[in-house]
Design a protein around this motif. Structure first.
Motif, mmCIF file in Angstrom:
data_model
loop_
_atom_site.group_PDB
_atom_site.id
_atom_site.type_symbol
_atom_site.label_atom_id
_atom_site.label_comp_id
_atom_site.label_asym_id
_atom_site.label_seq_id
_atom_site.Cartn_x
_atom_site.Cartn_y
_atom_site.Cartn_z
ATOM 1 N N ARG A 1 -1.994 11.463 0.449
ATOM 2 C CA ARG A 1 -0.718 12.162 0.254
ATOM 3 C C ARG A 1 -0.925 13.479 -0.480
ATOM 4 O O ARG A 1 -0.154 14.427 -0.304
ATOM 5 N N GLU A 2 -1.944 13.542 -1.314
ATOM 6 C CA GLU A 2 -2.252 14.797 -1.994
ATOM 7 C C GLU A 2 -2.721 15.845 -0.986
ATOM 8 O O GLU A 2 -2.384 17.025 -1.101
ATOM 9 N N LEU A 3 -3.501 15.408 -0.001
ATOM 10 C CA LEU A 3 -4.029 16.332 1.003
ATOM 11 C C LEU A 3 -3.033 16.572 2.135
ATOM 12 O O LEU A 3 -2.996 17.664 2.703
ATOM 13 N N GLN A 4 -2.253 15.547 2.474
ATOM 14 C CA GLN A 4 -1.322 15.621 3.601
ATOM 15 C C GLN A 4 -0.010 14.967 3.173
ATOM 16 O O GLN A 4 0.244 13.801 3.445
ATOM 17 N N LYS B 1 -10.492 19.786 4.158
ATOM 18 C CA LYS B 1 -11.635 20.210 3.360
ATOM 19 C C LYS B 1 -11.587 19.565 1.978
ATOM 20 O O LYS B 1 -10.510 19.327 1.436
ATOM 21 N N SER B 2 -12.779 19.315 1.410
ATOM 22 C CA SER B 2 -12.925 18.829 0.026
ATOM 23 C C SER B 2 -12.041 17.614 -0.221
ATOM 24 O O SER B 2 -11.227 17.588 -1.154
ATOM 25 N N ALA B 3 -12.187 16.593 0.597
ATOM 26 C CA ALA B 3 -11.315 15.413 0.496
ATOM 27 C C ALA B 3 -11.778 14.421 -0.570
ATOM 28 O O ALA B 3 -10.954 13.676 -1.114
ATOM 29 N N THR B 4 -13.070 14.397 -0.892
ATOM 30 C CA THR B 4 -13.599 13.375 -1.798
ATOM 31 C C THR B 4 -12.896 13.415 -3.148
ATOM 32 O O THR B 4 -12.780 14.479 -3.768
ATOM 33 N N PRO C 1 0.838 -1.205 0.000
ATOM 34 C CA PRO C 1 0.000 0.000 0.000
ATOM 35 C C PRO C 1 0.871 1.253 0.000
ATOM 36 O O PRO C 1 1.830 1.363 0.776
ATOM 37 N N VAL C 2 0.516 2.206 -0.863
ATOM 38 C CA VAL C 2 1.318 3.427 -0.982
ATOM 39 C C VAL C 2 0.480 4.684 -0.759
ATOM 40 O O VAL C 2 1.036 5.775 -0.567
ATOM 41 N N ASP C 3 -0.833 4.561 -0.781
ATOM 42 C CA ASP C 3 -1.682 5.738 -0.601
ATOM 43 C C ASP C 3 -3.125 5.252 -0.500
ATOM 44 O O ASP C 3 -3.407 4.054 -0.655
ATOM 45 N N TYR C 4 -4.037 6.142 -0.253
ATOM 46 C CA TYR C 4 -5.452 5.805 -0.330
ATOM 47 C C TYR C 4 -6.235 7.033 -0.764
ATOM 48 O O TYR C 4 -5.843 8.166 -0.506
ATOM 49 N N ARG C 5 -7.340 6.745 -1.473
ATOM 50 C CA ARG C 5 -8.163 7.816 -2.032
ATOM 51 C C ARG C 5 -9.503 7.863 -1.285
ATOM 52 O O ARG C 5 -10.105 6.834 -1.002
ATOM 53 N N PHE C 6 -9.951 9.079 -0.980
ATOM 54 C CA PHE C 6 -11.217 9.255 -0.277
ATOM 55 C C PHE C 6 -12.367 9.123 -1.270
ATOM 56 O O PHE C 6 -12.462 9.879 -2.244
ATOM 57 N N ILE C 7 -13.240 8.122 -1.041
ATOM 58 C CA ILE C 7 -14.394 7.878 -1.913
ATOM 59 C C ILE C 7 -15.602 8.678 -1.428
ATOM 60 O O ILE C 7 -16.355 9.232 -2.227
ATOM 61 N N VAL D 1 -6.160 3.521 18.815
ATOM 62 C CA VAL D 1 -5.986 4.939 19.113
ATOM 63 C C VAL D 1 -4.561 5.306 18.779
ATOM 64 O O VAL D 1 -3.619 4.608 19.186
ATOM 65 N N ASP D 2 -4.372 6.376 18.008
ATOM 66 C CA ASP D 2 -3.012 6.773 17.647
ATOM 67 C C ASP D 2 -2.973 8.263 17.359
ATOM 68 O O ASP D 2 -3.998 8.924 17.177
ATOM 69 N N HIS D 3 -1.740 8.743 17.313
ATOM 70 C CA HIS D 3 -1.483 10.177 17.132
ATOM 71 C C HIS D 3 -0.903 10.426 15.750
ATOM 72 O O HIS D 3 -0.093 9.651 15.258
ATOM 73 N N SER D 4 -1.369 11.504 15.103
ATOM 74 C CA SER D 4 -0.814 11.908 13.811
ATOM 75 C C SER D 4 -0.052 13.207 14.010
ATOM 76 O O SER D 4 -0.663 14.293 14.075
ATOM 77 N N PRO D 5 1.274 13.141 14.112
ATOM 78 C CA PRO D 5 2.042 14.383 14.289
ATOM 79 C C PRO D 5 1.847 15.360 13.143
ATOM 80 O O PRO D 5 1.825 16.573 13.354
ATOM 81 N N SER D 6 1.677 14.840 11.902
ATOM 82 C CA SER D 6 1.528 15.746 10.758
ATOM 83 C C SER D 6 0.238 16.547 10.845
ATOM 84 O O SER D 6 0.156 17.671 10.336
ATOM 85 N N MET D 7 -0.779 15.990 11.499
ATOM 86 C CA MET D 7 -2.053 16.691 11.648
ATOM 87 C C MET D 7 -2.201 17.309 13.031
ATOM 88 O O MET D 7 -3.124 18.105 13.255
ATOM 89 N N GLY D 8 -1.312 16.915 13.932
ATOM 90 C CA GLY D 8 -1.388 17.471 15.271
ATOM 91 C C GLY D 8 -2.620 17.028 16.025
ATOM 92 O O GLY D 8 -3.144 17.772 16.858
ATOM 93 N N ARG D 9 -3.089 15.808 15.755
ATOM 94 C CA ARG D 9 -4.330 15.331 16.378
ATOM 95 C C ARG D 9 -4.189 13.881 16.821
ATOM 96 O O ARG D 9 -3.441 13.112 16.222
#
Length: 927
Positions: free
Chosen positions: A485-488, A477-480, A458-464, A512-520
């Motif tokens: 990787r395009e969004l983040q 915003k506007s993820a669909t 797996p290298v990425d995923y697309r929001f359906i 449960v996990d932390h995303s440092p790139s999103m700060g959440r």
């Protein structure tokens, strides 16, 4: 008158003519074996000699389109061939004359003079050529010449035409035989008696028979035994009746299998109508028979399928009448009339336009198809059955056209879609509920399609798809339609690998996990959606960053609480140690008055210290819960600072700190509670003194602004780390301490400073350059520009310490030691004390003794102090006794509950003896 000479001459002429006729008549016998060209050459020679002519030229048309045949004979002039071109030219000129039946004269082609010529047509039924004769005789052609020429020409024409007819017949027969042998049909010919005289080669190849086996009636042997008698009878009947013959039967093929043939023949008749037999042919129709059989099977299958189809099918003519339908259609249209033309039943069919308007019956699919429309896939219609139940159907119709493109009818198909529609309706309701849940749920939800590389990683995923809370929970915003990787771009690989594993294995995962790139922080529940090859994962998640922050704060608060409890235990043990030692000393050793007084002073100081600690705790509780009422009056800020410095001065002096004060030169007023403002400044100075090494510098600076007064306390002490600065005003927060806890305290002072400062409408801030670089605290208070008069002051109190007489006191406490000590203290003050340890005994004792004062512990085991107070008030003997509550419950609500129960006073343990004796002294005065 005819002379005898003339008569003899005529007789001789007749005789000659007869002889010539006889000679000419015998020529056909001579010509019988000759070809056509030899016949005309012989004729030319006979005519030239018999009639003593100078020229005989015969031209005969070629047979079957071949070149013409010519014959030329000349008398005594040399070779005929040398004169042929001149003779042919002369003949052509004669043929060009308008009337070729009359004799003509032409220049003599053989010499000087005139040549008389005669032209006669050659042929019996039709003209086949010409005969040209010439003579120098003046009487040519005579009657004798004409007669001989006519008979000879006719004789030759008969012979030539017979030869040509025979040749044509031979060619025809040969052609017939060739055709018979090469034709796809197997030709045969029979005689009048039915005997077969000819079978084409195809018959022999087809059946494997030879001529000896097939001719005559042998061909019947090749017919299938089951068909043989029927075929023989049909053939003989046709032959006898001279009629046409037609029969389909099976014939044994050369490969050993029977094949189907059609055997057909017609009578042969002579020109006179005589029956000559039958000519016919045999044609292999096995493939046609197989096709017909397959067609019959297909038709049978089609008919069966047509009847068992789960849909109604009907063929309707142009009049709207059903001419063919299956059983299913009969259920819908038992009257065999299409609904749009059935006045009695058309109301059983209902459909609506997209806007809800009902569809008229002339717009039903069948009616539209009869107008040339193709109504495919059809329209949905409600059909009312005989039992009154309505079912959903889908009706389609297409027109039927003939070869001229004219509409001759239509085909209608009715499909029962009731189960589908009801399922669809249920799914729609389910979808509506799902969509409502999807849109209104507090959690974020999305469906993603995992993208794998050629190696299956797996290298990425697309929001359906995402729900409305997705953006709120992620900030994206506007993820669909876009990839993670395009969004983040710096998204952690953990998320892609986790969802890829779920897509491949189908094993749901909660984590449960932390995303440092999103700060959440996220609480995630992910599971595979649909088939594995779709690689789709549904993700239900919640942003728990705030929860994590609170958990961290709670964890930190718990840690600080644990530290605080440890500190509290330490702080409480410190005074308890000397108190316990003093108590042991008083029990074990007989002391003089000085030693007893010194021991009592030590115990009193330690009790006072413990009381201060507990008061701080209660004070913090009241302030943080907003239960403190400020006694606000106009205050001079310099007086507040002076009182605070006076309180802290012993600590500053003991640690040899240098305190610098920067006070305003003019009077600066604030509006507040003097005690609480002094507490704010004292706590800040106390904090600076504790955390500044011995001999350090402390500064208190006052800055007067237009609307505020700033109090700034600075030190060069141990300073604070950034994380401590953020929570320095939290309860129980303290800097790191050594195990000896030389600084002391419970970490409550700064929390009180902030809360009390805010109660005064001010702010409190802290800052530090770091560890070892000191600290700075700033208090901002609203400045009072106009003095405010304080109203409603209470009148001066009575001097409660002036006792007038001893009192009878009933002390009730289940703690034996506490009751005994209280009794000793009160007796030392000159009062008569009665002691009880239970509420029931206390009631009885009070009724008998009628005490002036009842001092009651609230936490009694049988009946609590409040209930006991109510009973004492209800008892006549003690109704007017003064009731004093002594308790460890010091909240304002506890005080109010005690007063409501009938207590006159509420004291918190440990009891302030001076306050208690003051109250008792006041009671003595009043009584």
């Amino acid at each position: 008158m005819q002379t005898s000479e003339n008569h003899n001459s005529e007789v001789e002429r007749l005789r000659q003519t007869t002889r010539d006729l006889i000679a000419i008549s015998t020529l056909p016998a001579v010509w019988g074996g000759l070809q056509s060209e030899d016949v005309i050459k012989s004729l030319a020679g006979v005519l030239l000699k018999t009639l003593n002519l100078d020229l005989v030229y015969i031209r005969l048309a070629g047979n079957s389109g071949s070149d013409p045949i010519e014959a030329i004979c000349i008398g005594h002039h040399g070779a005929a061939e040398s004169f042929q071109p001149a003779v042919c030219a002369m003949v052509d000129s004669l043929l060009a004359q308008p009337d070729t039946t009359q004799p003509a004269t032409v220049p003599d082609p053989f010499g000087d003079g005139i040549l008389r010529v005669s032209l006669m047509r050659f042929g019996i039924a039709q003209e086949n050529g010409i005969v040209v004769t010439g003579s120098r005789r003046a009487d040519f052609p005579s009657e004798h010449d004409r007669l001989i020429l006519g008979v000879g020409t006719n004789q030759a024409a008969v012979v030539v035409e017979r030869q040509r007819t025979e040749q044509a017949l031979q060619k025809s027969e040969k052609r017939f035989l060739d055709v018979g042998d090469t034709a796809p049909a197997m030709l045969w010919v029979t005689e009048p008696d039915g005997y077969c005289t000819f079978l084409a080669r195809g018959w022999y190849e087809f059946t494997g028979q030879n001529e000896n086996e097939g001719l005559g009636f042998g061909w019947i042997d090749a017919v299938h035994p089951e068909d043989r008698d029927r075929v023989r009878k049909a053939f003989l009947d046709a032959n006898e009746q001279k009629n046409e013959f037609l029969c389909e039967h099976r014939v044994l093929h050369a490969d050993g299998n029977y094949r189907w043939v059609i055997d057909a023949g017609r009578p042969r008749l002579s020109p006179s109508g005589e029956f000559l037999g039958i000519v016919g042919n045999v044609l292999d129709i096995t493939q046609r028979k197989q096709t017909e059989e397959a067609l019959r099977e297909a038709q049978t299958l089609l008919s069966t399928v047509f009847e068992i189809l789960p849909v109604g099918v009907g063929v309707v003519n142009a009049d709207g009448t059903i001419v063919h339908s299956n059983q299913e259609m009969h259920r819908y249209l038992p009257t065999k009339v299409m609904p749009s033309r059935d006045d009695a039943r058309h109301k059983r069919w209902r459909a609506n336009h997209a806007d809800g308007r009902p569809i008229d019956r002339d717009q039903f699919p069948g009616a539209r198809a009869l107008r040339g429309e193709q109504v495919v896939p059809g329209i949905e219609m409600l059909h009312t059955q005989d039992d009154g139940k309505e079912i959903w159907t889908q009706v389609a119709a297409v027109p039927i056209r003939n070869g001229s493109k004219q509409i001759t009818g239509q085909v209608s198909v009715v499909t029962n879609i009731d189960a589908f529609k009801r399922t669809e309706d249920a799914l729609s309701r389910s979808e509506e509920k799902y969509r409502s849940l999807f849109n209104e749920m507090d959690e974020g939800f999305c469906i993603v399609q995992v993208i794998f590389n050629d190696n299956g990683a797996p290298v990425d995923y697309r929001f359906i798809e995402t729900n409305p809370m997705f953006e709120h929970q992620t900030g994206i915003k506007s993820a669909t339609g876009k990839t993670a990787r395009e969004l983040q771009p710096d998204i952690e690989a953990f998320w892609i690998e986790t969802y890829g594993r779920i897509a491949l294995t189908g094993q749901a995962q909660r984590f449960v996990d932390h995303s440092p790139s999103m700060g959440r922080w996220f609480d995630v529940n992910a599971f595979r959606l649909g088939l594995p090859e779709k690689r789709q994962v549904a993700i239900l998640f919640r942003d728990i960053t705030e929860r994590k922050r609170i958990e961290q704060e709670l964890h930190e608060s718990g840690r600080r609480k644990d530290e605080f409890l440890a500190m509290l235990a330490h702080e409480l043990r410190n005074p308890l140690a000397p108190i316990g030692a003093g108590a042991e000393l008083l029990q074990l050793v007989e002391l003089d008055d000085t030693q007893v007084r010194k021991t009592s002073e030590i115990i009193s100081r330690q009790v006072s210290h413990m009381t201060n600690l507990i008061d701080d705790l209660l004070d913090v509780s009241r302030v943080t819960r907003g239960l403190v009422e400020l006694d606000n009056v106009p205050l001079e800020i310099r007086h507040v600072i002076a009182d605070a410095v006076e309180q802290v001065n012993p600590l500053i002096y003991s640690k040899r700190h240098h305190l610098t004060l920067h006070l305003p030169p003019d009077s600066t007023m604030v509006f507040g509670d003097a005690k609480r403002l002094v507490q704010i400044v004292a706590n800040l100075l106390n904090n600076a003194a504790k955390y500044t090494p011995e001999g350090g510098n402390i500064a208190l600076k006052t800055e007067v602004q237009d609307a505020h007064v700033l109090l700034e306390v600075m030190d060069n002490g141990i300073g604070m780390a950034p994380e401590l600065v953020d929570r320095v005003f939290d309860l129980f927060s303290q800097a790191e301490r050594t195990s000896d806890r030389s600084s002391g305290g419970l970490g409550l002072g700064l929390a009180l400073v902030k809360s009390l400062g805010e109660l005064h409408g001010g702010t409190v801030t802290a800052s530090s350059a770091g560890i070892g670089k000191g600290s700075r605290f700033v208090v901002s208070l609203p400045r009072l520009l106009q003095p405010v008069k304080k109203t409603g002051e209470a009148p001066a109190g009575i001097n409660l310490h002036s006792a007038s007489r001893p009192l009878k006191i009933l002390a009730v406490d289940d703690n034996l030691d506490a009751a005994a000590l209280l009794s000793m203290v009160l007796e030392a003050a000159g009062h008569h004390v009665l002691v009880e340890h239970g509420a029931v005994r206390a009631m009885e004792r009070a009724r008998i003794e009628v005490p002036d004062v009842c001092i009651l512990d609230i936490g009694l085991p049988e009946i609590d102090g409040n209930a006991l107070a109510q009973r004492l008030r209800a008892q006549p003997e003690t109704a007017k006794s003064v009731l004093i509550a002594v308790t460890g419950y010091g909240r304002e609500d506890d005080r109010k509950a005690a007063i409501a129960a009938g207590f006159d006073h509420h004291l918190v343990k440990p009891v302030d003896i001076k306050k208690l004796t003051s109250i008792l002294a006041g009671i003595g005065v009043l009584q």
